[in-house]
Scaffold this motif. Structure first.
Motif, PDB file in Angstrom:
ATOM      1  N   VAL A 194       0.864  -1.173   0.000  1.00 39.93           N
ATOM      2  CA  VAL A 194       0.000   0.000   0.000  1.00 39.93           C
ATOM      3  C   VAL A 194       0.901   1.224   0.000  1.00 39.93           C
ATOM      4  O   VAL A 194       1.666   1.431   0.940  1.00 39.93           O
ATOM      5  CB  VAL A 194      -0.922   0.015   1.241  1.00 39.93           C
ATOM      6  CG1 VAL A 194      -1.783   1.262   1.260  1.00 39.93           C
ATOM      7  CG2 VAL A 194      -1.763  -1.233   1.301  1.00 39.93           C
ATOM      8  N   ASP A 238       0.808   5.163  -0.052  1.00 36.80           N
ATOM      9  CA  ASP A 238       0.040   6.390   0.080  1.00 36.80           C
ATOM     10  C   ASP A 238       0.651   7.200   1.204  1.00 36.80           C
ATOM     11  O   ASP A 238       0.643   6.781   2.362  1.00 36.80           O
ATOM     12  CB  ASP A 238      -1.427   6.076   0.362  1.00 36.80           C
ATOM     13  CG  ASP A 238      -2.307   7.308   0.307  1.00 36.80           C
ATOM     14  OD1 ASP A 238      -1.811   8.429   0.512  1.00 36.80           O
ATOM     15  OD2 ASP A 238      -3.499   7.152   0.050  1.00 36.80           O
ATOM     16  N   GLU A 270      -0.356   9.716   2.685  1.00 34.58           N
ATOM     17  CA  GLU A 270      -1.312  10.268   3.637  1.00 34.58           C
ATOM     18  C   GLU A 270      -1.832   9.262   4.660  1.00 34.58           C
ATOM     19  O   GLU A 270      -2.464   9.645   5.625  1.00 34.58           O
ATOM     20  CB  GLU A 270      -2.496  10.880   2.884  1.00 34.58           C
ATOM     21  CG  GLU A 270      -2.114  11.983   1.926  1.00 34.58           C
ATOM     22  CD  GLU A 270      -1.516  13.182   2.626  1.00 34.58           C
ATOM     23  OE1 GLU A 270      -2.020  13.565   3.705  1.00 34.58           O
ATOM     24  OE2 GLU A 270      -0.525  13.720   2.119  1.00 34.58           O
ATOM     25  N   LEU A 271      -1.587   7.979   4.443  1.00 33.93           N
ATOM     26  CA  LEU A 271      -2.152   6.964   5.332  1.00 33.93           C
ATOM     27  C   LEU A 271      -1.375   6.847   6.634  1.00 33.93           C
ATOM     28  O   LEU A 271      -0.154   6.936   6.653  1.00 33.93           O
ATOM     29  CB  LEU A 271      -2.175   5.600   4.651  1.00 33.93           C
ATOM     30  CG  LEU A 271      -3.211   5.397   3.563  1.00 33.93           C
ATOM     31  CD1 LEU A 271      -3.078   3.998   2.975  1.00 33.93           C
ATOM     32  CD2 LEU A 271      -4.614   5.607   4.087  1.00 33.93           C
ATOM     33  N   THR A 272      -2.106   6.639   7.698  1.00 33.88           N
ATOM     34  CA  THR A 272      -1.516   6.292   8.987  1.00 33.88           C
ATOM     35  C   THR A 272      -2.119   4.956   9.420  1.00 33.88           C
ATOM     36  O   THR A 272      -3.236   4.610   9.033  1.00 33.88           O
ATOM     37  CB  THR A 272      -1.803   7.357  10.062  1.00 33.88           C
ATOM     38  OG1 THR A 272      -3.208   7.518  10.198  1.00 33.88           O
ATOM     39  CG2 THR A 272      -1.163   8.687   9.704  1.00 33.88           C
ATOM     40  N   LEU A 273      -1.373   4.224  10.211  1.00 35.82           N
ATOM     41  CA  LEU A 273      -1.798   2.901  10.671  1.00 35.82           C
ATOM     42  C   LEU A 273      -2.026   2.942  12.165  1.00 35.82           C
ATOM     43  O   LEU A 273      -1.176   3.400  12.928  1.00 35.82           O
ATOM     44  CB  LEU A 273      -0.725   1.862  10.330  1.00 35.82           C
ATOM     45  CG  LEU A 273      -0.909   0.457  10.880  1.00 35.82           C
ATOM     46  CD1 LEU A 273      -2.170  -0.194  10.316  1.00 35.82           C
ATOM     47  CD2 LEU A 273       0.314  -0.389  10.568  1.00 35.82           C
ATOM     48  N   PHE A 277      -6.217   1.596   8.512  1.00 36.89           N
ATOM     49  CA  PHE A 277      -5.502   2.597   7.735  1.00 36.89           C
ATOM     50  C   PHE A 277      -6.427   3.788   7.545  1.00 36.89           C
ATOM     51  O   PHE A 277      -7.564   3.634   7.097  1.00 36.89           O
ATOM     52  CB  PHE A 277      -5.089   2.029   6.372  1.00 36.89           C
ATOM     53  CG  PHE A 277      -4.024   0.985   6.474  1.00 36.89           C
ATOM     54  CD1 PHE A 277      -2.686   1.322   6.359  1.00 36.89           C
ATOM     55  CD2 PHE A 277      -4.356  -0.345   6.690  1.00 36.89           C
ATOM     56  CE1 PHE A 277      -1.697   0.365   6.459  1.00 36.89           C
ATOM     57  CE2 PHE A 277      -3.373  -1.313   6.781  1.00 36.89           C
ATOM     58  CZ  PHE A 277      -2.040  -0.955   6.668  1.00 36.89           C
ATOM     59  N   SER A 278      -5.932   4.988   7.893  1.00 34.36           N
ATOM     60  CA  SER A 278      -6.745   6.200   7.812  1.00 34.36           C
ATOM     61  C   SER A 278      -5.994   7.290   7.067  1.00 34.36           C
ATOM     62  O   SER A 278      -4.764   7.299   7.026  1.00 34.36           O
ATOM     63  CB  SER A 278      -7.085   6.706   9.218  1.00 34.36           C
ATOM     64  OG  SER A 278      -7.738   5.722   9.971  1.00 34.36           O
ATOM     65  N   ASP A 279      -6.771   8.229   6.509  1.00 34.24           N
ATOM     66  CA  ASP A 279      -6.186   9.427   5.927  1.00 34.24           C
ATOM     67  C   ASP A 279      -6.862  10.633   6.579  1.00 34.24           C
ATOM     68  O   ASP A 279      -7.545  10.487   7.592  1.00 34.24           O
ATOM     69  CB  ASP A 279      -6.305   9.433   4.395  1.00 34.24           C
ATOM     70  CG  ASP A 279      -7.741   9.398   3.900  1.00 34.24           C
ATOM     71  OD1 ASP A 279      -8.677   9.629   4.700  1.00 34.24           O
ATOM     72  OD2 ASP A 279      -7.929   9.150   2.702  1.00 34.24           O
ATOM     73  N   SER A 314      -9.813   4.524   5.960  1.00 38.82           N
ATOM     74  CA  SER A 314      -9.891   4.165   4.540  1.00 38.82           C
ATOM     75  C   SER A 314     -10.213   2.688   4.370  1.00 38.82           C
ATOM     76  O   SER A 314     -11.051   2.320   3.564  1.00 38.82           O
ATOM     77  CB  SER A 314      -8.581   4.471   3.836  1.00 38.82           C
ATOM     78  OG  SER A 314      -8.308   5.844   3.881  1.00 38.82           O
TER      79      SER A 314
END
Length: 68
Positions: free
Chosen positions: A18, A20, A22-25, A34-36, A41
């Motif tokens: 993955v 991206d 902007e993604l954080t785990l 996984f979020s932005d 997301s």
């Protein structure tokens, strides 16, 4: 750019990269989430992933100044 390598627990063909920036785990209970900036997301149940590893591109480093 940061990326996450998700290794599937049972099926190696299910491995996923993955990419991206902007993604954080985060982890909540038995879920990897996984979020932005807009919110979550996607999420993966813990029993489906044997490993989630952050993979960053190598940073270019300038050589150290030489004394002379």
């Amino acid at each position: 750019m940061p990326a996450y390598l998700i290794t599937h627990a049972e099926n190696r063909r299910g491995d996923m990269l993955v990419e991206d920036a902007e993604l954080t785990l985060t982890f909540s209970g038995n879920w990897a989430i996984f979020s932005d900036s807009q919110g979550p997301s996607f999420a993966i149940p813990a029993e489906q992933a044997s490993c989630i590893e952050r993979v960053d591109e190598p940073q270019e480093q300038e050589p150290a100044p030489q004394r002379g």
